[in-house]
Design a protein around this motif. Sequence first.
Motif, PDB file in Angstrom:
ATOM      1  N   PHE A 225       0.943  -1.223   0.142  1.00 46.65           N
ATOM      2  CA  PHE A 225       0.108   0.170   0.100  1.00 46.65           C
ATOM      3  C   PHE A 225       0.790   1.210   0.064  1.00 46.65           C
ATOM      4  N   LEU A 226       1.860   1.420   0.988  1.00 50.74           N
ATOM      5  CA  LEU A 226       2.626   2.398   0.981  1.00 50.74           C
ATOM      6  C   LEU A 226       3.437   2.559  -0.320  1.00 50.74           C
ATOM      7  N   GLU A 227       4.128   1.835  -0.909  1.00 53.53           N
ATOM      8  CA  GLU A 227       4.622   1.867  -2.263  1.00 53.53           C
ATOM      9  C   GLU A 227       3.822   2.322  -3.438  1.00 53.53           C
ATOM     10  N   THR A 228       2.537   1.777  -3.319  1.00 54.22           N
ATOM     11  CA  THR A 228       1.578   2.093  -4.341  1.00 54.22           C
ATOM     12  C   THR A 228       1.063   3.604  -4.173  1.00 54.22           C
ATOM     13  N   TYR A 229       0.741   3.869  -3.091  1.00 55.58           N
ATOM     14  CA  TYR A 229       0.310   5.236  -2.853  1.00 55.58           C
ATOM     15  C   TYR A 229       1.645   6.526  -3.081  1.00 55.58           C
ATOM     16  N   GLU A 230       2.675   6.142  -2.678  1.00 49.66           N
ATOM     17  CA  GLU A 230       3.781   7.160  -2.889  1.00 49.66           C
ATOM     18  C   GLU A 230       3.816   7.419  -4.401  1.00 49.66           C
TER      19      GLU A 230
ATOM     20  N   THR B  88      -5.760   1.990   5.444  1.00 51.09           N
ATOM     21  CA  THR B  88      -6.165   3.335   6.208  1.00 51.09           C
ATOM     22  C   THR B  88      -4.557   3.637   7.207  1.00 51.09           C
ATOM     23  N   MET B  89      -4.107   2.680   7.372  1.00 46.99           N
ATOM     24  CA  MET B  89      -2.903   2.891   8.094  1.00 46.99           C
ATOM     25  C   MET B  89      -1.711   3.441   7.112  1.00 46.99           C
ATOM     26  N   ALA B  90      -1.783   2.807   5.980  1.00 49.77           N
ATOM     27  CA  ALA B  90      -0.638   3.415   4.972  1.00 49.77           C
ATOM     28  C   ALA B  90      -1.227   4.847   4.629  1.00 49.77           C
ATOM     29  N   ALA B  91      -2.446   5.198   4.374  1.00 49.69           N
ATOM     30  CA  ALA B  91      -2.848   6.627   4.225  1.00 49.69           C
ATOM     31  C   ALA B  91      -2.504   7.504   5.334  1.00 49.69           C
ATOM     32  N   SER B  92      -2.636   7.053   6.701  1.00 52.60           N
ATOM     33  CA  SER B  92      -2.135   7.927   7.848  1.00 52.60           C
ATOM     34  C   SER B  92      -0.710   8.053   7.813  1.00 52.60           C
ATOM     35  N   ALA B  93      -0.044   7.058   7.391  1.00 50.78           N
ATOM     36  CA  ALA B  93       1.365   7.373   7.263  1.00 50.78           C
ATOM     37  C   ALA B  93       1.967   8.318   6.198  1.00 50.78           C
TER      38      ALA B  93
ATOM     39  N   MET C   3     -11.709   4.370   1.378  1.00 56.87           N
ATOM     40  CA  MET C   3     -13.155   3.948   1.433  1.00 56.87           C
ATOM     41  C   MET C   3     -13.434   2.718   1.584  1.00 56.87           C
ATOM     42  N   ASP C   4     -14.453   2.219   2.553  1.00 56.02           N
ATOM     43  CA  ASP C   4     -14.914   0.789   2.637  1.00 56.02           C
ATOM     44  C   ASP C   4     -16.091   0.932   1.784  1.00 56.02           C
ATOM     45  N   SER C   5     -15.932  -0.452   0.864  1.00 54.35           N
ATOM     46  CA  SER C   5     -17.276  -0.573  -0.137  1.00 54.35           C
ATOM     47  C   SER C   5     -18.118  -1.028   0.770  1.00 54.35           C
ATOM     48  N   GLY C   6     -18.080  -1.720   1.665  1.00 57.93           N
ATOM     49  CA  GLY C   6     -19.161  -2.465   2.292  1.00 57.93           C
ATOM     50  C   GLY C   6     -19.715  -3.934   1.893  1.00 57.93           C
TER      51      GLY C   6
END
Length: 280
Positions: A71-76, A102-107, A116-119
């Motif tokens: 997640f971190l690598e992808t977001y960056e 969510t942890m990755a985005a917060s970092a 977002m949670d699709s449910g």
Amino acid sequence: MVSSVHVVTDSTADIPSHLVAELDITVLPCIIAFGNEVYCDGVDLSNAEFYDKLADSPVLPTTAHPPLGVFLETYERLCRGGDAVFSIHISRQLSGTMRTATMAASALPDLPIRVMDSGQLSMGLGWQAIIAARAAQRGLSLDEICEQAAEITGRARAAAALRSLWHVQRGGRIGKAAALLGTALRMRPLVQVLHGEVLPLENVRTWRKALEHLAGYIIAAGPSAELAVLHAANPESGEVLADLLADYFPRERILMGEAGATITTHLGLGAVGICAVLAS
């Protein structure tokens, strides 16, 4: 100024590869393990290969969500140059994916990332990612995409007919009592995603009835704007279900697809599902 919005989801979305490429959706693969053999869902293990392996293997697979580092690598990477990320995933009640995203985005607090949670799961999630990606291609802002996605979430529906409840109960996605009931009576169980959980819908005695009741479930929900039929190594039943829906939704517009390895692990081979976005 943000130049574009990238849509990220996970492989439980079961989005057909041609739409992933056409809409430039980033799909993070879940992890599939047969004992010591570990694979990335849809990357180094195709659906067909997984179906064959699941049918023949004495070891039942386990699944895990994409790791934090992915997640971190992808977001960056996607946020380089001022771009933004809209990341939508399987229901938090069914997987740890949302927590990790969510942890990755917060970092990465300085980057424009919305999680977002699709449910939902499978194409119940997939349709939401697809509609968000279409909006991104039209040039909508991150805020606009989030608003649109939040409205669509309430209209997403998913249900499936299973050969048995054994796989879904084994994975902890449904109660043991319900699984035992269906098995003891040799019924064909139907399940639905409701409030982010996989819940029993009903049991019927024949497979044909299961497909008919599955079609009836979505017809009773009202008109659909988008509709997909998916199967786990059971294309014939997928076609039967699509035919049953031909008077409800244009047959040529029904998206036909396969359930991926992660979803099939929990629903079992032979399952057939329907995923829709109800008309507004």
